[in-house]
Design a protein around this motif. Structure first.
Motif, short mmCIF file in Angstrom:
data_model
loop_
_atom_site.label_atom_id
_atom_site.label_comp_id
_atom_site.label_asym_id
_atom_site.label_seq_id
_atom_site.Cartn_x
_atom_site.Cartn_y
_atom_site.Cartn_z
N THR A 95 1.14 -12.73 -9.47
CA THR A 95 0.25 -14.03 -10.03
C THR A 95 -0.87 -14.32 -9.18
O THR A 95 -0.63 -14.38 -7.75
CB THR A 95 1.19 -15.16 -10.40
N LYS A 96 -1.90 -14.76 -9.90
CA LYS A 96 -3.05 -15.20 -8.89
C LYS A 96 -3.82 -14.35 -7.99
O LYS A 96 -3.06 -14.04 -7.03
CB LYS A 96 -2.60 -16.59 -8.24
N GLY A 97 -4.80 -14.04 -8.28
CA GLY A 97 -5.55 -13.09 -7.37
C GLY A 97 -6.89 -12.68 -7.87
O GLY A 97 -7.28 -12.68 -9.13
N ALA A 120 2.87 -2.59 1.15
CA ALA A 120 2.47 -3.50 2.24
C ALA A 120 1.37 -4.29 1.75
O ALA A 120 1.05 -5.47 2.32
CB ALA A 120 1.98 -2.65 3.40
N LEU A 121 0.79 -3.90 0.56
CA LEU A 121 -0.32 -4.97 0.04
C LEU A 121 -0.28 -5.67 -1.04
O LEU A 121 -1.07 -6.38 -1.61
CB LEU A 121 -1.50 -3.85 -0.23
N HIS A 122 1.38 -5.56 -1.58
CA HIS A 122 1.70 -6.34 -2.68
C HIS A 122 1.30 -7.81 -2.72
O HIS A 122 1.12 -8.49 -3.68
CB HIS A 122 2.95 -6.17 -3.04
N HIS A 123 1.38 -8.41 -1.66
CA HIS A 123 1.05 -9.89 -1.45
C HIS A 123 -0.16 -10.25 -0.73
O HIS A 123 -0.47 -11.73 -0.65
CB HIS A 123 2.28 -10.44 -0.43
N LYS A 124 -1.06 -9.44 -0.84
CA LYS A 124 -2.36 -9.64 -0.41
C LYS A 124 -3.34 -9.97 -1.87
O LYS A 124 -3.01 -9.16 -2.88
CB LYS A 124 -3.13 -8.22 0.00
#
Length: 317
Positions: free
Chosen positions: A58-60, A85-89
């Protein structure tokens, strides 16, 4: 015969209605939190009904290869190939995004216009493809609007929303590839964009309109509305209808264009049938929306009538 999937989707609809009632109690005092809870409802639905390889966040914003950013979006579905590794960027590479959604608790007219403008901006970040009707009429990521409910009341609500959707499309969309793909109002109806590489003028009911069309056919886009009377699930015509059922099945179909492994389950969902009929207003386009190369090859006789993810299909959904 009523299928188990119909029961699952009916239960999901009841859950979404209950969540809407719960969230609304505190929405006036804390609209930000209420909006976040509504987004999370839809994100959780997607997590539960899409294959686990599709990560839902959510949100990006989306970022293209040149570093250009999209407006912020509420829910993002990442492709299975997206690096863990980039899922939360919060800046997501657009090439690795399968779908994005704008979420609203109570949909309003202005929301449709804003969402359509955001959709156009995102589609334009994806660039232009050439070669087949599918490539030239469609571009990723899939973009949709999801809402628990809406501001309109009365028996004409779906028609009113349909008119607003068409108006927003006319105001913002400059090419068939820029259209919204899906709209779902969980307690009312779902809209699914359908694209015809060539709309046969002989299928036009209005004689005057048919006379104005290119006899070789014209590109067309239509927001097909799947709706049923609220509370009419016992009625034969609508007993299996749920907007979320239509939404989930059609999202699988759209994802399956690029993910061959989804085609079996997408076909299965379609065979179960969550909606018996759909209607929509078509927008006819000029041949100039196609590349010169495709204009030379395209004809009504070359299009495939079967809906089997063929890039030369007569109907692209």
């Amino acid at each position: 015969m009523r299928h188990d999937l119909h029961d699952y989707m009916s239960q999901l609809s009841v859950k979404m209605d209950a969540e809407y009632s719960r969230i609304r109690k505190s929405a006036a005092g804390d609209p930000g939190t209420a909006g976040d809870e509504g987004e999370e409802n839809w994100a959780q639905l997607l997590r539960e009904w899409l294959p686990p390889a599709y990560r839902v966040v959510t949100k990006g914003q989306l970022i293209d290869g040149k570093g250009q950013l999209s407006p912020q979006v509420d829910v993002i579905v990442l492709k299975p190939s997206y690096p863990a590794a980039l899922h939360h960027k919060k800046k997501y590479f657009i090439a690795g995004v399968a779908a994005v959604f704008e979420c609203k608790l109570t949909l309003k007219r202005a929301d449709l216009s804003k969402a359509t403008a955001t959709c156009v901006a995102i589609k334009r970040l994806s660039g232009v493809r050439e070669g087949t009707p599918y490539k030239e009429l469609m571009t990723g990521p899939i973009y949709g609007v999801l809402a628990h409910s809406h501001q309109w009341r009365g028996p004409d609500a779906t028609q009113t929303i349909d008119d607003h959707l068409v108006a927003a499309d006319s105001s913002h969309v400059g090419h068939p590839r820029e259209t919204l793909d899906l709209v779902c109002i969980s307690n009312l109806a779902s809209w699914v964009v359908s694209k015809s590489p060539l709309f046969d003028p002989q299928e036009e009911i209005d004689d005057a309109a048919r006379a104005k069309l290119n006899p070789k056919g014209v590109p067309a886009t239509t927001y097909m509305c799947h709706a049923g009377a609220k509370g009419a699930f016992a009625d034969t015509e609508f007993e299996n209808f749920t907007p979320v059922g239509v939404f989930v099945s059609q999202l699988l179909v759209k994802l399956a264009w690029d993910d061959v492994q989804l085609r079996d389950i997408a076909s299965y969902f379609l065979s179960v049938e969550f909606s018996r009929s759909a209607v929509g207003q078509s927008r006819h386009w000029d041949w100039s929306v196609y590349s010169v190369g495709l204009r030379r090859k395209l004809s009504l006789s070359r299009l495939h009538t079967e809906i089997d993810w063929n890039e030369w299909s007569a109907t692209i959904e």
